[in-house]
Scaffold this active site. Structure first.
Site, PDB file in Angstrom:
ATOM      1  CG  HIS A 157      -1.668  -1.253   1.462  1.00 57.40           C
ATOM      2  ND1 HIS A 157      -2.928  -1.534   0.974  1.00 57.40           N
ATOM      3  CD2 HIS A 157      -1.265  -2.376   2.124  1.00 57.40           C
ATOM      4  CE1 HIS A 157      -3.287  -2.744   1.356  1.00 57.40           C
ATOM      5  NE2 HIS A 157      -2.292  -3.299   2.041  1.00 57.40           N
ATOM      6  CB  SER A 278      12.963  23.297 -14.480  1.00 55.28           C
ATOM      7  OG  SER A 278      12.164  24.465 -14.521  1.00 55.28           O
ATOM      8  CE  LYS A 284      10.936  20.650 -10.939  1.00 58.41           C
ATOM      9  NZ  LYS A 284      10.153  19.621 -10.263  1.00 58.41           N
ATOM     10  CD  GLU A 291       8.220  12.902 -15.283  1.00 58.74           C
ATOM     11  OE1 GLU A 291       9.359  13.422 -15.353  1.00 58.74           O
ATOM     12  OE2 GLU A 291       7.172  13.557 -15.199  1.00 58.74           O
TER      13      GLU A 291
END
Ligand code: ARG
Length: 459
Positions: A157, A278, A284, A291
């Site tokens: 979980h 970024s 970043k 992704e």
């Protein structure tokens, strides 16, 4: 003007819209090499069986090589009016060798031709997937070997469950990708039969030798039923099925890398080579490759659904619907190979943060099960009661704002008087993982067995 392949029956050429919806040359040109290999095998067989002369077959086979080099060299002029790769190649062959080119299509149809080309193409992709998976698994095994005994939290979980080892977690993915690999192998073995010689649907009256062309193209045997041979695309669906499951595995692993590389987790550092920055936030470092791998399942499963819908309800034998098979499979295969390569690069480059993993492994009362097991073993307590006692100790630690090993013996005995000092021996994360020696368990010695077994398979 009427078509040069079937002009005999037609007075007028097609409407421009008809040409646009009908033509597949925009995409099936990717099967040029397979088409030419199939035609060269067919030509050799036509000569061996006496259906065409040796000199005609020789001209065809040579001419086809010229066409192939024109296509590979980029000088070939593809024509939409010629619909597809099969007619583009044949028309060019006619320009090069003249009259013998017209004999190549004896005892053959575009229906068995396209089924053959596509099987060869998908077979190559199954091989590429197998290679890609082996590279990824090799990278994962190397990660596992380096951190076979590094502790980290195991989750259910996404809540801390029990400590596991980094090696164990890496090897879990090796098992998953290993099943993907065997699915591609199974699909490849089943698809490796030759449709060539099925002709349009019924076979042919010419004395062709289907064993010979099957062998020349690396197929195990000719397909046994000519109607089936031109009708089914289950081999492509099996490839897409295996690709879909593999993409699920890639997506789940990518998700873990996204989570693990966050500032909140810091379990891994991804390399600059597989990250992006970024344009506004200077600090970043984004896990874009992970992704995008996570997202690839969308188009791969989409292709699987699309081809399933195209095939459902089609009567035997060939229908033009089946021309819609290729773009889906091309796109799915391209993206699967890209995802496998990107994941392999990320896994090879990533650095696991041993300290952060170990610190996280001990938080969240991760050794509560070890404590309960100790109560069962040492005090002969029924497990249900041990679960309850341990739950009370967790609640106590939570109230005190500490972890289980930080409770005092007095704290423990306040909950259950029979607890002794020995209990502290099982509350450490290293003891915890070392104790899980059941087959397939997280104990480093068990993980090393898994690593050795896979190294042997992958070598
Ligand atoms: N371009 C066609 C395809 O991809 C080749 C087969 C055409 N056969 C036919 N009977 N029209 O399916």
């Amino acid at each position: 003007s009427a078509n040069q392949m079937w002009g005999g029956r037609f007075a007028a050429g097609p409407d421009a819209i008809m040409e646009a919806i009908n033509a597949s040359i925009g995409f099936d040109r990717r099967m040029a090499a397979q088409d030419i290999a199939g035609s060269r095998a067919h030509a050799a067989m036509l000569a061996a069986t006496g259906i065409v002369s040796d000199s005609d077959a020789e001209a065809m086979r040579e001419g086809l090589l010229t066409v192939l080099s024109e296509i590979e060299g980029g000088s070939f002029a593809f024509s939409t009016a010629l619909e597809d790769i099969h007619m583009n190649v044949e028309a060019r062959l006619k320009e090069i060798i003249g009259e013998p080119a017209g004999r190549l299509h004896t005892g053959r149809s575009r229906n068995d031709q396209v089924a053959t080309d596509f099987r060869l193409w998908v077979r190559d992709q199954a091989d590429a997937a197998i290679d890609g998976l082996q590279a990824l698994m090799t990278a994962l095994v190397a990660q596992a070997e380096q951190g076979a005994d590094w502790v980290m939290p195991g989750f259910t979980h996404l809540q801390t469950a029990q400590p596991v080892t980094w090696g164990h977690h890496m090897m879990a993915y090796v098992e998953m990708f290993g099943r993907d690999l065997s699915r591609f192998r199974d699909a490849r073995a089943r698809m490796n039969e030759s449709p060539l010689g099925a002709a349009a649907l019924a076979g042919t009256s010419f004395p062709i030798d289907r064993e010979m062309t099957a062998r020349a193209l690396g197929f195990d045997r000719p397909m046994a039923n000519s109607l089936d041979a031109v009708s089914d695309r289950d081999f492509a669906l099996e490839f897409l099925g295996a690709a879909t499951i593999c993409a699920i595995h890639l997506s789940r692993m990518a998700e873990e890398l996204v989570i693990w590389s966050s500032a909140q987790f810091r379990f891994v550092v991804l390399s600059d080579r597989f990250s992006t920055g970024s344009s506004i936030m200077p600090q970043k470092k984004n896990p874009d490759a992970a992704e995008l791998i996570r997202a690839k399942i969308g188009r791969i499963f989409g292709a699987n659904v699309a081809l399933t819908m195209v095939m459902k309800g089609l009567p035997l034998a060939y229908s033009k619907d089946m021309q819609e098979d290729k773009e889906q499979v091309f796109d799915a295969a391209d993206n699967l190979m890209l995802a496998l390569a990107a994941m392999t690069g990320m896994v090879s480059d990533m650095a696991a943060n041993r300290e952060a993993l170990e610190a996280a492994a001990g938080s969240g009362f991760s050794t509560a099960t070890d404590l309960a097991d100790w109560l069962v073993r040492t005090l002969d307590m029924p497990f249900r009661e041990a679960h309850h006692v341990t739950g009370s100790l967790v609640a106590l630690a939570e109230r005190k704002g500490c972890d289980l090993p930080d409770l005092t013996l007095a704290d423990m005995q306040g909950v259950h008087a029979a607890i002794t000092d020995d209990v502290f021996g099982v509350l450490g994360v290293h003891n915890s993982v070392a104790s899980r020696t059941s087959y397939g368990g997280t104990a480093p010695e068990r993980v090393r067995e898994q690593i050795l077994r896979w190294k042997d398979v992958l070598k």
